[in-house]
Design an enzyme around this catalytic site. Structure first.
Site, PDB file in Angstrom:
ATOM      1  N   CYS A 118      -5.271  -4.573  15.596  1.00 12.51           N
ATOM      2  CA  CYS A 118      -3.924  -5.098  15.316  1.00 12.51           C
ATOM      3  C   CYS A 118      -3.248  -5.632  16.568  1.00 12.51           C
ATOM      4  O   CYS A 118      -2.207  -6.274  16.490  1.00 12.51           O
ATOM      5  CB  CYS A 118      -3.048  -4.020  14.692  1.00 12.51           C
ATOM      6  SG  CYS A 118      -3.703  -3.367  13.162  1.00 12.51           S
ATOM      7  N   HIS A 153       4.777  -3.852  16.317  1.00 10.01           N
ATOM      8  CA  HIS A 153       3.743  -3.998  15.288  1.00 10.01           C
ATOM      9  C   HIS A 153       4.218  -3.301  14.017  1.00 10.01           C
ATOM     10  O   HIS A 153       4.718  -2.188  14.044  1.00 10.01           O
ATOM     11  CB  HIS A 153       2.437  -3.368  15.794  1.00 10.01           C
ATOM     12  CG  HIS A 153       1.371  -3.292  14.748  1.00 10.01           C
ATOM     13  ND1 HIS A 153       1.078  -4.349  13.903  1.00 10.01           N
ATOM     14  CD2 HIS A 153       0.531  -2.284  14.389  1.00 10.01           C
ATOM     15  CE1 HIS A 153       0.105  -3.991  13.086  1.00 10.01           C
ATOM     16  NE2 HIS A 153      -0.242  -2.751  13.356  1.00 10.01           N
ATOM     17  N   ASN A 190       1.063  -3.555   6.618  1.00  9.01           N
ATOM     18  CA  ASN A 190       0.456  -3.801   7.924  1.00  9.01           C
ATOM     19  C   ASN A 190      -0.530  -4.964   7.794  1.00  9.01           C
ATOM     20  O   ASN A 190      -1.590  -4.820   7.186  1.00  9.01           O
ATOM     21  CB  ASN A 190      -0.250  -2.524   8.393  1.00  9.01           C
ATOM     22  CG  ASN A 190      -0.902  -2.672   9.755  1.00  9.01           C
ATOM     23  OD1 ASN A 190      -1.037  -3.777  10.269  1.00  9.01           O
ATOM     24  ND2 ASN A 190      -1.321  -1.556  10.324  1.00  9.01           N
TER      25      ASN A 190
HETATM   26  O1  UT7 Z   1      -2.349  -0.571  13.039  1.00  3.13           O
HETATM   27  C1  UT7 Z   1      -2.611   0.790  13.023  1.00  3.13           C
HETATM   28  C2  UT7 Z   1      -2.982   1.174  11.627  1.00  3.13           C
HETATM   29  N1  UT7 Z   1      -2.762   2.490  11.210  1.00  3.13           N
HETATM   30  C3  UT7 Z   1      -1.594   3.196  11.257  1.00  3.13           C
HETATM   31  O2  UT7 Z   1      -0.620   2.814  11.829  1.00  3.13           O
HETATM   32  C4  UT7 Z   1      -1.569   4.514  10.520  1.00  3.13           C
HETATM   33  C5  UT7 Z   1      -0.818   5.592  11.248  1.00  3.13           C
HETATM   34  N2  UT7 Z   1      -0.665   6.751  10.385  1.00  3.13           N
HETATM   35  C6  UT7 Z   1       0.261   6.789   9.407  1.00  3.13           C
HETATM   36  O3  UT7 Z   1       1.011   5.840   9.232  1.00  3.13           O
HETATM   37  C7  UT7 Z   1       0.395   8.044   8.589  1.00  3.13           C
HETATM   38  O4  UT7 Z   1      -0.417   9.057   9.149  1.00  3.13           O
HETATM   39  C8  UT7 Z   1      -0.005   7.836   7.094  1.00  3.13           C
HETATM   40  C9  UT7 Z   1       1.039   6.969   6.408  1.00  3.13           C
HETATM   41  C10 UT7 Z   1      -1.367   7.189   6.982  1.00  3.13           C
HETATM   42  C11 UT7 Z   1      -0.043   9.183   6.371  1.00  3.13           C
HETATM   43  O5  UT7 Z   1       1.199   9.831   6.480  1.00  3.13           O
HETATM   44  P1  UT7 Z   1       1.246  11.357   6.916  1.00  3.13           P
HETATM   45  O6  UT7 Z   1       2.657  11.778   6.850  1.00  3.13           O
HETATM   46  O7  UT7 Z   1       0.560  11.454   8.259  1.00  3.13           O
HETATM   47  O8  UT7 Z   1       0.431  12.058   5.788  1.00  3.13           O
HETATM   48  P2  UT7 Z   1      -0.879  12.944   5.912  1.00  3.13           P
HETATM   49  O9  UT7 Z   1      -2.046  12.114   6.322  1.00  3.13           O
HETATM   50  O10 UT7 Z   1      -0.524  14.139   6.741  1.00  3.13           O
HETATM   51  O11 UT7 Z   1      -1.076  13.387   4.413  1.00  3.13           O
HETATM   52  C12 UT7 Z   1      -0.129  14.192   3.744  1.00  3.13           C
HETATM   53  C13 UT7 Z   1      -0.617  14.358   2.309  1.00  3.13           C
HETATM   54  C14 UT7 Z   1      -2.089  14.740   2.198  1.00  3.13           C
HETATM   55  O12 UT7 Z   1      -2.205  15.681   1.149  1.00  3.13           O
HETATM   56  P3  UT7 Z   1      -2.349  17.233   1.484  1.00  3.13           P
HETATM   57  O13 UT7 Z   1      -3.582  17.340   2.342  1.00  3.13           O
HETATM   58  O14 UT7 Z   1      -1.097  17.592   2.227  1.00  3.13           O
HETATM   59  O15 UT7 Z   1      -2.462  17.851   0.135  1.00  3.13           O
HETATM   60  C15 UT7 Z   1      -2.754  13.449   1.777  1.00  3.13           C
HETATM   61  O16 UT7 Z   1      -3.934  13.665   1.027  1.00  3.13           O
HETATM   62  O17 UT7 Z   1      -0.468  13.119   1.603  1.00  3.13           O
HETATM   63  C16 UT7 Z   1      -1.695  12.805   0.922  1.00  3.13           C
HETATM   64  N3  UT7 Z   1      -1.818  11.367   0.819  1.00  3.13           N
HETATM   65  C17 UT7 Z   1      -1.255  10.683  -0.174  1.00  3.13           C
HETATM   66  N4  UT7 Z   1      -0.510  11.054  -1.237  1.00  3.13           N
HETATM   67  C18 UT7 Z   1      -0.063  10.096  -2.051  1.00  3.13           C
HETATM   68  C19 UT7 Z   1      -2.453  10.515   1.647  1.00  3.13           C
HETATM   69  N5  UT7 Z   1      -2.295   9.251   1.204  1.00  3.13           N
HETATM   70  C20 UT7 Z   1      -1.556   9.338   0.072  1.00  3.13           C
HETATM   71  C21 UT7 Z   1      -1.077   8.376  -0.823  1.00  3.13           C
HETATM   72  N6  UT7 Z   1      -0.319   8.793  -1.869  1.00  3.13           N
HETATM   73  N7  UT7 Z   1      -1.295   7.053  -0.684  1.00  3.13           N
END
Ligand code: UT7
Length: 336
Positions: A119, A252, A282
């Site tokens: 990115c 970004h 993104n």
């Molecule tokens: O250009 C760079 C590209 N990437 C990024 O910038 C990504 C950077 N990371 C993020 O933006 C965040 O980490 C995410 C948006 C990807 C995830 O948010 P988070 O607050 O870090 O959530 P998490 O990964 O800690 O997941 C929390 C929960 C999990 O469930 P459990 O384990 O707590 O039961 C996930 O399985 O949310 C669940 N989860 C979802 N639930 C509903 C993950 N994706 C989803 C979804 N819908 N789409």
């Protein structure tokens, strides 16, 4: 790499963007994977994104962006002698998308190559174009940043599917009388690369040859919040500028929470920050030029405005550019 510019002033003299027509909402995504609009908005700030059609590849969405940038700059395609296309989703590995674009748009004297820096690709590419222009090797450069990430996502993986969208932007870069780039900060950490990767996309063999984006979201989140702040502070201090001097901040567009964290930590007010992640998700290499174009559409880019752009992404990579905006760009409207 960190440095201020010296020598001739080099700036952006034309800007154009394009997004595919198809809007994909969170509600529609919740029909495809186990997710909700609430979850996506709360964790990312994204409400909808644009998705390329089945038969649309990178050059199809980049071409209109380039045409707008050229018209905006008042430059004929044939004048371009350098075309760098930053992307992780070229039409194919080769011929490069830049060579294809140079051919279809009529740029016979352009050196053309693709640049892969996740990115951060657009920021890397403008730094490279700056160097070529400042040295006099290039007289008129075109930098494209665009991605069609929808084509390399796992449409069963809710943790990545909801984050990304498709879009492209292009800028014409030339010597300018006033304003221009003040400095760049660029970096990479391959050690963190495994947190955002595309196994099976190159010469290393993997058991499952299907190339889909894999991400450790929490690790990338930690990296992003740290690096967005670090990179911006580095470039500002190197260029002898303070946070208060920044008129327009273009981070970004990965996640509204990352942007909010960076603005709070840096002390940049929301009014100076450009946010369009809610509408496009993104878009990887397309993210910064799309946000730049929105800033211009909202009349936020004035002659002499100090613009801070910071990108981060796969590699892991990051980069900032500090630019004094050169006014009087025409302002073509984005279609799609
Ligand atoms: O250009 C760079 C590209 N990437 C990024 O910038 C990504 C950077 N990371 C993020 O933006 C965040 O980490 C995410 C948006 C990807 C995830 O948010 P988070 O607050 O870090 O959530 P998490 O990964 O800690 O997941 C929390 C929960 C999990 O469930 P459990 O384990 O707590 O039961 C996930 O399985 O949310 C669940 N989860 C979802 N639930 C509903 C993950 N994706 C989803 C979804 N819908 N789409």
């Amino acid at each position: 790499m960190l440095g201020t510019t010296s020598g001739p002033r080099i700036g952006i003299t034309g800007l154009g963007t394009h997004v595919p027509e198809r809007v994909l909402t969170n509600a529609e995504l919740s029909q495809i994977v186990d997710t909700t609009d609430e979850w996506i908005v709360e964790r990312t700030g994204i409400r909808e994104r644009r998705i390329a059609a089945d038969d649309e590849a990178l050059t199809d969405i980049a071409r209109p962006a380039v045409e707008r940038a050229l018209a905006d700059a008042g430059v004929a395609a044939a004048e371009i002698d350098l075309l760098i296309c930053a992307t992780v989703t070229p039409d194919m590995m080769f011929p490069t998308s830049s060579a294809l674009l140079a051919d279809t748009l009529g740029m016979p004297k352009a050196a053309a190559y693709d640049l892969l820096a996740g990115c951060t690709g657009f920021v890397y590419a403008i730094a490279q174009a700056y160097g070529m222009l400042a040295s006099g090797l290039s007289k008129c450069a075109l930098v494209v940043g665009g991605d069609v990430l929808s084509k390399i996502l796992d449409w069963d993986d809710r943790s990545t599917l909801v984050l990304f969208g498709d879009g492209a932007g292009a800028v014409v870069m030339k010597r300018v009388e006033r304003g221009g780039f003040l400095g760049f900060e660029l970096g990479a950490d391959g050690g963190g690369g495994e947190n955002l990767w595309l196994p099976g996309s190159g010469s290393r063999r993997f058991e499952n040859p299907q190339a889909h984006v894999k991400m450790n979201g929490r690790e990338v989140f930690k990296f992003a919040t740290r690096i967005m702040v670090y990179s911006a502070q580095q470039i500002l201090s190197e260029c002898g500028k303070k946070v208060d001097d920044v008129d327009v901040y273009i981070p970004h567009q990965a996640n509204k929470r990352i942007i909010d964290y960076a603005t709070a930590k840096l002390g940049i007010p929301h009014e100076k920050t450009v946010v369009n992640v809610d509408r496009y998700g993104n878009t990887s290499s397309g993210s910064i030029p799309l946000a730049l174009d929105d800033a211009r559409a909202e009349n936020r880019l004035q002659d002499g405005s100090l613009v801070l752009m910071t990108g981060m992404g796969a590699g892991l990579t990051w980069g900032s550019a500090l630019l004094e905006w050169t006014g009087a760009l025409g302002g073509t409207t984005r279609a799609g």
